[in-house]
Design a protein around this motif. Sequence first.
Motif, PDB file in Angstrom:
ATOM      1  N   VAL A   1      51.642  48.530  37.972  1.00 24.90           N
ATOM      2  CA  VAL A   1      51.086  46.944  37.526  1.00 24.90           C
ATOM      3  C   VAL A   1      50.578  46.148  38.002  1.00 24.90           C
ATOM      4  O   VAL A   1      49.874  45.455  37.302  1.00 24.90           O
ATOM      5  CB  VAL A   1      52.460  47.705  36.296  1.00 24.90           C
ATOM      6  CG1 VAL A   1      53.642  47.006  36.763  1.00 24.90           C
ATOM      7  CG2 VAL A   1      51.623  46.751  34.746  1.00 24.90           C
ATOM      8  N   ASP A   2      51.185  45.399  38.622  1.00 30.80           N
ATOM      9  CA  ASP A   2      51.352  44.188  38.957  1.00 30.80           C
ATOM     10  C   ASP A   2      50.505  43.621  40.528  1.00 30.80           C
ATOM     11  O   ASP A   2      50.426  42.688  41.339  1.00 30.80           O
ATOM     12  CB  ASP A   2      52.892  43.490  39.816  1.00 30.80           C
ATOM     13  CG  ASP A   2      53.608  44.196  39.911  1.00 30.80           C
ATOM     14  OD1 ASP A   2      53.456  45.158  40.214  1.00 30.80           O
ATOM     15  OD2 ASP A   2      54.541  43.547  40.188  1.00 30.80           O
ATOM     16  N   VAL A   3      49.975  45.496  40.952  1.00 35.56           N
ATOM     17  CA  VAL A   3      49.017  44.545  42.433  1.00 35.56           C
ATOM     18  C   VAL A   3      47.539  45.388  41.952  1.00 35.56           C
ATOM     19  O   VAL A   3      47.439  46.074  41.493  1.00 35.56           O
ATOM     20  CB  VAL A   3      49.131  45.990  43.293  1.00 35.56           C
ATOM     21  CG1 VAL A   3      48.983  45.841  44.429  1.00 35.56           C
ATOM     22  CG2 VAL A   3      51.351  45.979  43.695  1.00 35.56           C
ATOM     23  N   ILE A   4      46.935  43.515  41.789  1.00 39.05           N
ATOM     24  CA  ILE A   4      45.385  43.717  41.430  1.00 39.05           C
ATOM     25  C   ILE A   4      44.618  43.471  43.015  1.00 39.05           C
ATOM     26  O   ILE A   4      44.655  42.176  42.202  1.00 39.05           O
ATOM     27  CB  ILE A   4      45.435  43.439  40.032  1.00 39.05           C
ATOM     28  CG1 ILE A   4      45.905  43.593  38.605  1.00 39.05           C
ATOM     29  CG2 ILE A   4      43.866  43.521  40.065  1.00 39.05           C
ATOM     30  CD1 ILE A   4      46.585  42.147  37.978  1.00 39.05           C
TER      31      ILE A   4
ATOM     32  N   SER B   1      44.427  46.471  28.130  1.00 42.45           N
ATOM     33  CA  SER B   1      44.502  47.401  29.301  1.00 42.45           C
ATOM     34  C   SER B   1      45.477  48.391  29.645  1.00 42.45           C
ATOM     35  O   SER B   1      46.409  47.868  28.863  1.00 42.45           O
ATOM     36  CB  SER B   1      44.924  46.332  30.914  1.00 42.45           C
ATOM     37  OG  SER B   1      44.535  47.395  32.087  1.00 42.45           O
ATOM     38  N   SER B   2      45.789  49.546  29.786  1.00 45.02           N
ATOM     39  CA  SER B   2      47.499  49.574  29.750  1.00 45.02           C
ATOM     40  C   SER B   2      47.909  49.880  30.729  1.00 45.02           C
ATOM     41  O   SER B   2      49.407  49.721  30.833  1.00 45.02           O
ATOM     42  CB  SER B   2      46.715  51.349  30.713  1.00 45.02           C
ATOM     43  OG  SER B   2      45.820  51.713  32.370  1.00 45.02           O
ATOM     44  N   ARG B   3      47.482  48.257  31.903  1.00 43.81           N
ATOM     45  CA  ARG B   3      48.400  47.305  32.185  1.00 43.81           C
ATOM     46  C   ARG B   3      49.837  46.694  31.431  1.00 43.81           C
ATOM     47  O   ARG B   3      50.969  46.575  31.704  1.00 43.81           O
ATOM     48  CB  ARG B   3      48.240  46.267  33.076  1.00 43.81           C
ATOM     49  CG  ARG B   3      47.463  47.934  34.401  1.00 43.81           C
ATOM     50  CD  ARG B   3      46.435  46.159  35.289  1.00 43.81           C
ATOM     51  NE  ARG B   3      45.912  46.474  36.395  1.00 43.81           N
ATOM     52  CZ  ARG B   3      45.623  46.790  37.897  1.00 43.81           C
ATOM     53  NH1 ARG B   3      47.565  47.043  37.538  1.00 43.81           N
ATOM     54  NH2 ARG B   3      45.201  47.265  38.280  1.00 43.81           N
ATOM     55  N   CYS B   4      48.845  46.322  30.572  1.00 42.24           N
ATOM     56  CA  CYS B   4      49.529  45.640  29.176  1.00 42.24           C
ATOM     57  C   CYS B   4      51.390  46.370  28.662  1.00 42.24           C
ATOM     58  O   CYS B   4      52.197  45.633  28.159  1.00 42.24           O
ATOM     59  CB  CYS B   4      48.299  44.798  28.527  1.00 42.24           C
ATOM     60  SG  CYS B   4      47.399  44.046  28.973  1.00 42.24           S
ATOM     61  N   HIS B   5      51.122  47.050  28.809  1.00 46.37           N
ATOM     62  CA  HIS B   5      52.287  48.194  27.977  1.00 46.37           C
ATOM     63  C   HIS B   5      53.047  48.429  29.191  1.00 46.37           C
ATOM     64  O   HIS B   5      54.815  49.216  28.478  1.00 46.37           O
ATOM     65  CB  HIS B   5      51.737  49.598  27.743  1.00 46.37           C
ATOM     66  CG  HIS B   5      50.464  49.952  26.676  1.00 46.37           C
ATOM     67  ND1 HIS B   5      50.837  49.889  25.537  1.00 46.37           N
ATOM     68  CD2 HIS B   5      49.312  49.707  26.363  1.00 46.37           C
ATOM     69  CE1 HIS B   5      49.462  49.699  24.143  1.00 46.37           C
ATOM     70  NE2 HIS B   5      49.010  49.936  25.315  1.00 46.37           N
ATOM     71  N   GLN B   6      52.888  47.924  30.207  1.00 45.57           N
ATOM     72  CA  GLN B   6      53.543  47.868  31.390  1.00 45.57           C
ATOM     73  C   GLN B   6      54.539  46.311  31.664  1.00 45.57           C
ATOM     74  O   GLN B   6      54.021  45.885  31.316  1.00 45.57           O
ATOM     75  CB  GLN B   6      53.602  48.682  32.434  1.00 45.57           C
ATOM     76  CG  GLN B   6      52.935  49.985  32.385  1.00 45.57           C
ATOM     77  CD  GLN B   6      52.836  50.069  33.486  1.00 45.57           C
ATOM     78  OE1 GLN B   6      53.789  50.608  34.380  1.00 45.57           O
ATOM     79  NE2 GLN B   6      51.807  51.341  33.431  1.00 45.57           N
TER      80      GLN B   6
ATOM     81  N   GLY C   1      52.870  43.140  33.298  1.00 42.73           N
ATOM     82  CA  GLY C   1      51.075  43.921  33.269  1.00 42.73           C
ATOM     83  C   GLY C   1      50.446  42.454  32.955  1.00 42.73           C
ATOM     84  O   GLY C   1      49.651  42.638  33.359  1.00 42.73           O
ATOM     85  N   ILE C   2      50.608  42.104  32.279  1.00 42.09           N
ATOM     86  CA  ILE C   2      49.882  40.572  31.365  1.00 42.09           C
ATOM     87  C   ILE C   2      49.700  39.613  32.116  1.00 42.09           C
ATOM     88  O   ILE C   2      48.901  39.296  32.556  1.00 42.09           O
ATOM     89  CB  ILE C   2      50.981  40.866  29.484  1.00 42.09           C
ATOM     90  CG1 ILE C   2      49.979  41.599  28.589  1.00 42.09           C
ATOM     91  CG2 ILE C   2      49.864  39.186  29.547  1.00 42.09           C
ATOM     92  CD1 ILE C   2      50.242  41.306  27.024  1.00 42.09           C
ATOM     93  N   GLU C   3      50.691  39.649  32.522  1.00 45.06           N
ATOM     94  CA  GLU C   3      51.479  38.454  33.374  1.00 45.06           C
ATOM     95  C   GLU C   3      49.863  38.213  34.775  1.00 45.06           C
ATOM     96  O   GLU C   3      49.455  37.960  35.067  1.00 45.06           O
ATOM     97  CB  GLU C   3      52.853  38.568  34.045  1.00 45.06           C
ATOM     98  CG  GLU C   3      53.724  37.396  33.048  1.00 45.06           C
ATOM     99  CD  GLU C   3      53.944  39.014  31.611  1.00 45.06           C
ATOM    100  OE1 GLU C   3      53.584  39.398  32.179  1.00 45.06           O
ATOM    101  OE2 GLU C   3      54.491  38.751  30.861  1.00 45.06           O
ATOM    102  N   ALA C   4      50.084  39.740  35.371  1.00 45.06           N
ATOM    103  CA  ALA C   4      50.039  40.421  36.670  1.00 45.06           C
ATOM    104  C   ALA C   4      48.144  39.591  35.646  1.00 45.06           C
ATOM    105  O   ALA C   4      47.763  38.952  36.577  1.00 45.06           O
ATOM    106  CB  ALA C   4      49.624  41.356  36.922  1.00 45.06           C
TER     107      ALA C   4
END
Length: 115
Positions: free
Chosen positions: A23-26, A52-57, A60-63
């Motif tokens: 989730v926080d690896v981009i 993004s589906s990342r935002c549900h974990q 995620g939003i911060e990343a």
Amino acid sequence: MDKTIIFDFDGVIHSYTSGWQGVDVIPDPPVPGIKGAIDEIRDAGYKIVILSSRCHQPGGIEAIKEWLDKYEIIVDAVVRDKVPAILTVDDRAICFDGNPCELLSKIQNFVPWNK
């Protein structure tokens, strides 16, 4: 309705060439030309919202925000839940044309742009 455009993140803004790393690896750079396109769309008076589906974990939003800052990509919001918008830009979507008869075939034969 204001002129909001929802953008997916992975495969639309983030090139996502390495696939899911967490989730926080981009790790990958932006899709070539996307920063300029987003700037042009915003300059035309549209609001850009990333969903993004990342935002549900957690994290995620911060990343996503950190990644956007790194590449100097300016958007109006990064959200967890869908907001009212005039359209969505997504690499994994089928545009419904009013004809449900061929939906199954379109689903079964779908391939994202980068595959």
